[in-house]
Design a protein around this motif. Structure first.
Motif, mmCIF file in Angstrom:
data_model
loop_
_atom_site.group_PDB
_atom_site.id
_atom_site.type_symbol
_atom_site.label_atom_id
_atom_site.label_comp_id
_atom_site.label_asym_id
_atom_site.label_seq_id
_atom_site.Cartn_x
_atom_site.Cartn_y
_atom_site.Cartn_z
ATOM 1 N N PRO A 4 43.611 19.489 6.028
ATOM 2 C CA PRO A 4 43.824 19.703 7.457
ATOM 3 C C PRO A 4 42.812 20.701 7.998
ATOM 4 C CG PRO A 4 45.466 20.899 6.205
ATOM 5 C CD PRO A 4 44.656 20.100 5.212
ATOM 6 N N LEU A 5 42.457 20.539 9.249
ATOM 7 C CA LEU A 5 41.579 21.484 9.933
ATOM 8 C C LEU A 5 42.465 22.354 10.810
ATOM 9 C CD1 LEU A 5 38.694 19.062 10.955
ATOM 10 C CD2 LEU A 5 38.837 20.552 8.957
ATOM 11 N N LEU A 6 42.529 23.637 10.492
ATOM 12 C CA LEU A 6 43.409 24.554 11.206
ATOM 13 C C LEU A 6 42.617 25.407 12.182
ATOM 14 C CD1 LEU A 6 45.572 25.753 8.186
ATOM 15 C CD2 LEU A 6 46.122 23.969 9.852
ATOM 16 N N ARG A 7 43.136 25.541 13.393
ATOM 17 C CA ARG A 7 42.573 26.412 14.423
ATOM 18 C C ARG A 7 43.723 27.146 15.092
ATOM 19 N NH1 ARG A 7 39.034 25.637 11.823
ATOM 20 N NH2 ARG A 7 37.250 24.353 12.124
ATOM 21 N N ASP A 8 43.674 28.456 15.037
ATOM 22 C CA ASP A 8 44.703 29.289 15.668
ATOM 23 C C ASP A 8 46.106 28.921 15.204
ATOM 24 O OD1 ASP A 8 42.709 30.623 17.168
ATOM 25 O OD2 ASP A 8 42.740 29.018 18.665
ATOM 26 N N GLY A 9 46.252 28.594 13.932
ATOM 27 C CA GLY A 9 47.554 28.292 13.366
ATOM 28 C C GLY A 9 48.046 26.878 13.589
ATOM 29 N N TYR A 10 47.239 26.046 14.218
ATOM 30 C CA TYR A 10 47.628 24.665 14.493
ATOM 31 C C TYR A 10 46.655 23.700 13.826
ATOM 32 C CZ TYR A 10 50.560 26.697 18.091
ATOM 33 O OH TYR A 10 51.503 27.441 18.746
ATOM 34 N N VAL A 11 47.142 22.530 13.473
ATOM 35 C CA VAL A 11 46.287 21.497 12.902
ATOM 36 C C VAL A 11 45.517 20.838 14.042
ATOM 37 C CG1 VAL A 11 46.219 19.322 11.643
ATOM 38 C CG2 VAL A 11 47.847 21.099 10.956
ATOM 39 N N LEU A 86 28.486 13.725 -6.328
ATOM 40 C CA LEU A 86 27.910 12.846 -5.311
ATOM 41 C C LEU A 86 28.923 12.666 -4.188
ATOM 42 C CD1 LEU A 86 26.725 10.116 -7.813
ATOM 43 C CD2 LEU A 86 25.301 11.898 -6.794
ATOM 44 N N ILE A 87 28.531 13.012 -2.966
ATOM 45 C CA ILE A 87 29.390 12.776 -1.813
ATOM 46 C C ILE A 87 29.169 11.342 -1.364
ATOM 47 C CG2 ILE A 87 29.881 13.386 0.577
ATOM 48 C CD1 ILE A 87 29.118 16.268 -0.134
ATOM 49 N N VAL A 88 30.236 10.554 -1.380
ATOM 50 C CA VAL A 88 30.153 9.134 -1.073
ATOM 51 C C VAL A 88 30.469 8.857 0.394
ATOM 52 C CG1 VAL A 88 31.118 6.859 -1.630
ATOM 53 C CG2 VAL A 88 30.767 8.552 -3.438
ATOM 54 N N GLU A 89 31.465 9.563 0.923
ATOM 55 C CA GLU A 89 31.909 9.275 2.292
ATOM 56 C C GLU A 89 32.597 10.508 2.859
ATOM 57 O OE1 GLU A 89 34.994 6.142 4.435
ATOM 58 O OE2 GLU A 89 34.873 6.223 2.281
ATOM 59 N N THR A 90 32.405 10.740 4.147
ATOM 60 C CA THR A 90 33.131 11.808 4.843
ATOM 61 C C THR A 90 33.540 11.321 6.219
ATOM 62 O OG1 THR A 90 31.163 12.781 5.849
ATOM 63 C CG2 THR A 90 31.815 13.649 3.704
ATOM 64 N N SER A 91 34.607 11.902 6.729
ATOM 65 C CA SER A 91 34.992 11.663 8.113
ATOM 66 C C SER A 91 35.818 12.848 8.591
ATOM 67 C CB SER A 91 35.772 10.361 8.267
ATOM 68 O OG SER A 91 37.003 10.437 7.590
ATOM 69 N N VAL A 92 35.698 13.117 9.878
ATOM 70 C CA VAL A 92 36.485 14.149 10.536
ATOM 71 C C VAL A 92 37.284 13.457 11.617
ATOM 72 C CG1 VAL A 92 36.432 16.298 11.854
ATOM 73 C CG2 VAL A 92 34.708 15.884 10.087
ATOM 74 N N ARG A 93 38.581 13.712 11.621
ATOM 75 C CA ARG A 93 39.466 13.078 12.602
ATOM 76 C C ARG A 93 40.211 14.143 13.382
ATOM 77 N NH1 ARG A 93 40.812 9.087 8.136
ATOM 78 N NH2 ARG A 93 39.344 7.419 8.571
ATOM 79 N N ARG A 94 40.478 13.850 14.620
ATOM 80 C CA ARG A 94 41.294 14.740 15.460
ATOM 81 C C ARG A 94 42.739 14.394 15.306
ATOM 82 N NH1 ARG A 94 38.218 16.913 20.356
ATOM 83 N NH2 ARG A 94 36.133 16.587 19.650
#
Length: 94
Positions: A4-11, A86-94
């Motif tokens: 999870p990407l956390l900002r100010d205590g929220y995902v 080896l990094i095969v795949e990445t994605s960032v989702r909101r």
């Protein structure tokens, strides 16, 4: 792996990473398999730390930093030169 990407205590989103470990030989492959739970735990800890500093939804991800840190963790747990990450795949989702 997903963290999870956390900002100010929220995902605020999630970061997904798919990677492979290329073993240098059969003995290295056996060692990778034996230590996989520790490797996964260490990678998740690394990614959780990185997600607070370097990974934000809507921004590009610095894969060089991520690879360098994860490879360093690999080398620390397995030994230098035992496996190449080896990094095969990445994605960032909101």
């Amino acid at each position: 792996m997903t963290v999870p990407l956390l900002r100010d205590g929220y995902v605020s989103g999630s970061f997904h990473l798919r990677l492979n470990l290329a073993a240098t030989d059969a003995e290295a492959k056996t060692e990778i398999n034996r230590l996989m739970p520790r490797l996964e735990a260490a990678y998740l800890a690394n990614l959780s730390d990185l997600s607070e500093q370097f990974i934000r939804p809507g921004e590009s991800v610095d894969l060089d930093i991520i690879k360098m840190i994860l490879q360093s963790t690999t080398d620390r747990l397995l030994g230098q030169g035992v496996a190449n990450l080896l990094i095969v795949e990445t994605s960032v989702r909101r």
